[in-house]
Design a protein around this motif. Structure first.
Motif, PDB file in Angstrom:
ATOM      1  N   TYR A  87      35.008  31.713  14.431  1.00  0.00           N
ATOM      2  CA  TYR A  87      33.700  31.061  14.312  1.00  0.00           C
ATOM      3  C   TYR A  87      33.742  29.908  13.304  1.00  0.00           C
ATOM      4  O   TYR A  87      33.321  28.783  13.611  1.00  0.00           O
ATOM      5  CB  TYR A  87      32.645  32.084  13.893  1.00  0.00           C
ATOM      6  CG  TYR A  87      31.310  31.467  13.555  1.00  0.00           C
ATOM      7  CD1 TYR A  87      30.492  30.940  14.550  1.00  0.00           C
ATOM      8  CD2 TYR A  87      30.866  31.394  12.235  1.00  0.00           C
ATOM      9  CE1 TYR A  87      29.274  30.359  14.243  1.00  0.00           C
ATOM     10  CE2 TYR A  87      29.654  30.821  11.923  1.00  0.00           C
ATOM     11  CZ  TYR A  87      28.857  30.306  12.930  1.00  0.00           C
ATOM     12  OH  TYR A  87      27.654  29.722  12.626  1.00  0.00           O
ATOM     13  N   SER A  90      36.302  27.000  14.513  1.00  0.00           N
ATOM     14  CA  SER A  90      35.853  26.253  15.684  1.00  0.00           C
ATOM     15  C   SER A  90      34.619  25.408  15.371  1.00  0.00           C
ATOM     16  O   SER A  90      34.515  24.263  15.817  1.00  0.00           O
ATOM     17  CB  SER A  90      35.566  27.199  16.846  1.00  0.00           C
ATOM     18  OG  SER A  90      34.636  28.196  16.480  1.00  0.00           O
ATOM     19  N   LEU A  91      33.703  25.943  14.570  1.00  0.00           N
ATOM     20  CA  LEU A  91      32.515  25.169  14.197  1.00  0.00           C
ATOM     21  C   LEU A  91      32.889  24.011  13.276  1.00  0.00           C
ATOM     22  O   LEU A  91      32.410  22.882  13.452  1.00  0.00           O
ATOM     23  CB  LEU A  91      31.489  26.078  13.511  1.00  0.00           C
ATOM     24  CG  LEU A  91      30.185  25.398  13.051  1.00  0.00           C
ATOM     25  CD1 LEU A  91      29.497  24.705  14.219  1.00  0.00           C
ATOM     26  CD2 LEU A  91      29.254  26.425  12.418  1.00  0.00           C
ATOM     27  N   ASN A 173      36.627  27.275  21.774  1.00  0.00           N
ATOM     28  CA  ASN A 173      35.301  27.434  21.177  1.00  0.00           C
ATOM     29  C   ASN A 173      34.838  26.160  20.488  1.00  0.00           C
ATOM     30  O   ASN A 173      33.639  25.898  20.408  1.00  0.00           O
ATOM     31  CB  ASN A 173      35.320  28.603  20.192  1.00  0.00           C
ATOM     32  CG  ASN A 173      35.389  29.948  20.888  1.00  0.00           C
ATOM     33  OD1 ASN A 173      34.843  30.123  21.970  1.00  0.00           O
ATOM     34  ND2 ASN A 173      36.077  30.899  20.293  1.00  0.00           N
ATOM     35  N   THR A 215      26.028  29.712  19.108  1.00  0.00           N
ATOM     36  CA  THR A 215      26.590  30.612  18.091  1.00  0.00           C
ATOM     37  C   THR A 215      26.624  32.048  18.589  1.00  0.00           C
ATOM     38  O   THR A 215      27.633  32.747  18.438  1.00  0.00           O
ATOM     39  CB  THR A 215      25.764  30.526  16.792  1.00  0.00           C
ATOM     40  OG1 THR A 215      25.858  29.199  16.253  1.00  0.00           O
ATOM     41  CG2 THR A 215      26.270  31.522  15.761  1.00  0.00           C
ATOM     42  N   VAL A 218      29.420  32.385  21.242  1.00  0.00           N
ATOM     43  CA  VAL A 218      30.772  32.373  20.675  1.00  0.00           C
ATOM     44  C   VAL A 218      31.064  33.676  19.936  1.00  0.00           C
ATOM     45  O   VAL A 218      32.146  34.258  20.074  1.00  0.00           O
ATOM     46  CB  VAL A 218      30.950  31.166  19.732  1.00  0.00           C
ATOM     47  CG1 VAL A 218      32.246  31.277  18.921  1.00  0.00           C
ATOM     48  CG2 VAL A 218      30.959  29.871  20.530  1.00  0.00           C
ATOM     49  N   LEU A 219      30.113  34.155  19.150  1.00  0.00           N
ATOM     50  CA  LEU A 219      30.327  35.389  18.390  1.00  0.00           C
ATOM     51  C   LEU A 219      30.480  36.599  19.310  1.00  0.00           C
ATOM     52  O   LEU A 219      31.341  37.454  19.082  1.00  0.00           O
ATOM     53  CB  LEU A 219      29.175  35.610  17.409  1.00  0.00           C
ATOM     54  CG  LEU A 219      29.129  34.674  16.199  1.00  0.00           C
ATOM     55  CD1 LEU A 219      27.875  34.932  15.373  1.00  0.00           C
ATOM     56  CD2 LEU A 219      30.367  34.832  15.330  1.00  0.00           C
ATOM     57  N   SER A 222      33.802  36.302  21.260  1.00  0.00           N
ATOM     58  CA  SER A 222      34.918  36.512  20.331  1.00  0.00           C
ATOM     59  C   SER A 222      35.057  37.985  19.975  1.00  0.00           C
ATOM     60  O   SER A 222      36.167  38.513  19.871  1.00  0.00           O
ATOM     61  CB  SER A 222      34.712  35.682  19.058  1.00  0.00           C
ATOM     62  OG  SER A 222      34.709  34.303  19.337  1.00  0.00           O
TER      63      SER A 222
END
Length: 290
Positions: A87, A90-91, A173, A215, A218-219, A222
């Motif tokens: 996270y 990638s962010l 991501n 978000t 992705v979370l 993941s």
């Protein structure tokens, strides 16, 4: 009114026909195997002889299985390392690439960061095994840190395995976050600048709330991926040293394909699926609440 009704029916039929292939594939490769795995979990079976019905005995045995509990703990540690790092990286990469003004440079950065995602996990694991065992240790020797055990260390092995999974996936991501960032209206940032907000304030007050849906996606994805980690563990450590990288999926593999205990392996597989489902629902509710 009749023509409109016919048109709606035709469009609905076309819609169902378009999603039918995907639904059929999901039925064949996901739903039917799940039901069959639950069925097999009620038997004692080595995949060759006759099935012996044992009911919920496998589930009762699982509750007393220390190796299963240990594998869940290892899986939880791996998930924590993997999800948080994927996270953040990638962010951060998406914010960095989005800040590049030149389209050519931005495209080059996107390609460079995304490139590891085109490599299979097995190839990546083989590459990183070589790096950990040889190249990285040479660098550490050169700067005076000294050689490390890495994959042979009880404290370092799980992190090394997680690095491979993170390296492969975080570029993908990053692309998802980058798409979300480009959808945030620039007027928000301009108004914030006029109000005197600095870059950090704009990030936490505008950027993060604006990409909340991304978000969550992705979370959640993941987290699910972290519970399914197997390839790099099989290639790099085989669950060692001392079971410190033996995640639950690898334990299921050992039960099924090394010990031929398909009934008990199916029991743990079904239980792991339920755990993933529950954790995912809790995660989504917490993120939506916040």
């Amino acid at each position: 009114m009749g023509k409109k009704h016919k048109r709606i029916k035709r469009e609905t039929l076309i819609s169902y026909l378009m999603i039918a292939p995907e639904m059929i594939l999901m039925l064949i490769f996901i739903f039917i195997p799940i039901v069959y795995a639950f069925y097999i979990s009620l038997f004692d079976w080595n995949a060759m002889g006759t099935k012996t019905f044992v009911g919920i005995s496998n589930y009762l045995k699982m509750m007393q299985d220390l190796t299963f509990k240990s594998s869940l703990l290892v899986t939880g540690k791996y998930a924590l390392i993997y999800v948080l790092t994927v996270y953040v990286l990638s962010l951060a990469a998406a914010v960095f690439v989005n800040s590049i003004r030149s389209n050519k440079r931005q495209q080059a950065c996107r390609i460079g960061i995304y490139l590891p995602n085109t490599v299979s996990t097995i190839v990546a694991a083989t590459l990183w095994t070589f790096l950990f065992n040889s190249y990285i240790n040479k660098i550490l020797d050169g700067i005076g840190v000294g050689r490390q055990l890495f994959l042979g260390s009880r404290s370092q092995a799980l992190i090394c395995v997680a690095i491979v999974g993170i390296w492969v996936v975080f570029g993908y991501n990053m692309i998802i976050f980058l798409s979300a960032l480009k959808d945030v209206p620039s007027e928000y940032y301009e108004a914030a600048k006029i109000d005197g907000a600095n870059a950090v304030q704009r990030f936490f007050k505008i950027t993060l709330p604006s990409i909340k849906g991304t978000t969550i996606f992705v979370l959640v994805t993941s987290l699910i991926a972290s519970f399914q980690a197997f390839d790099q563990i099989r290639v790099m450590t085989s669950g060692g040293p001392g079971k410190t990288t033996e995640v639950t999926v690898y334990y299921i593999f050992q039960l099924a394909f090394e010990q031929y205990r398909f009934g008990y392996a199916s029991t743990i597989a079904v239980s792991l699926s339920l755990i993933i489902m529950v954790v995912t629902v809790i995660q989504m509710k917490l993120l939506r609440f916040k």
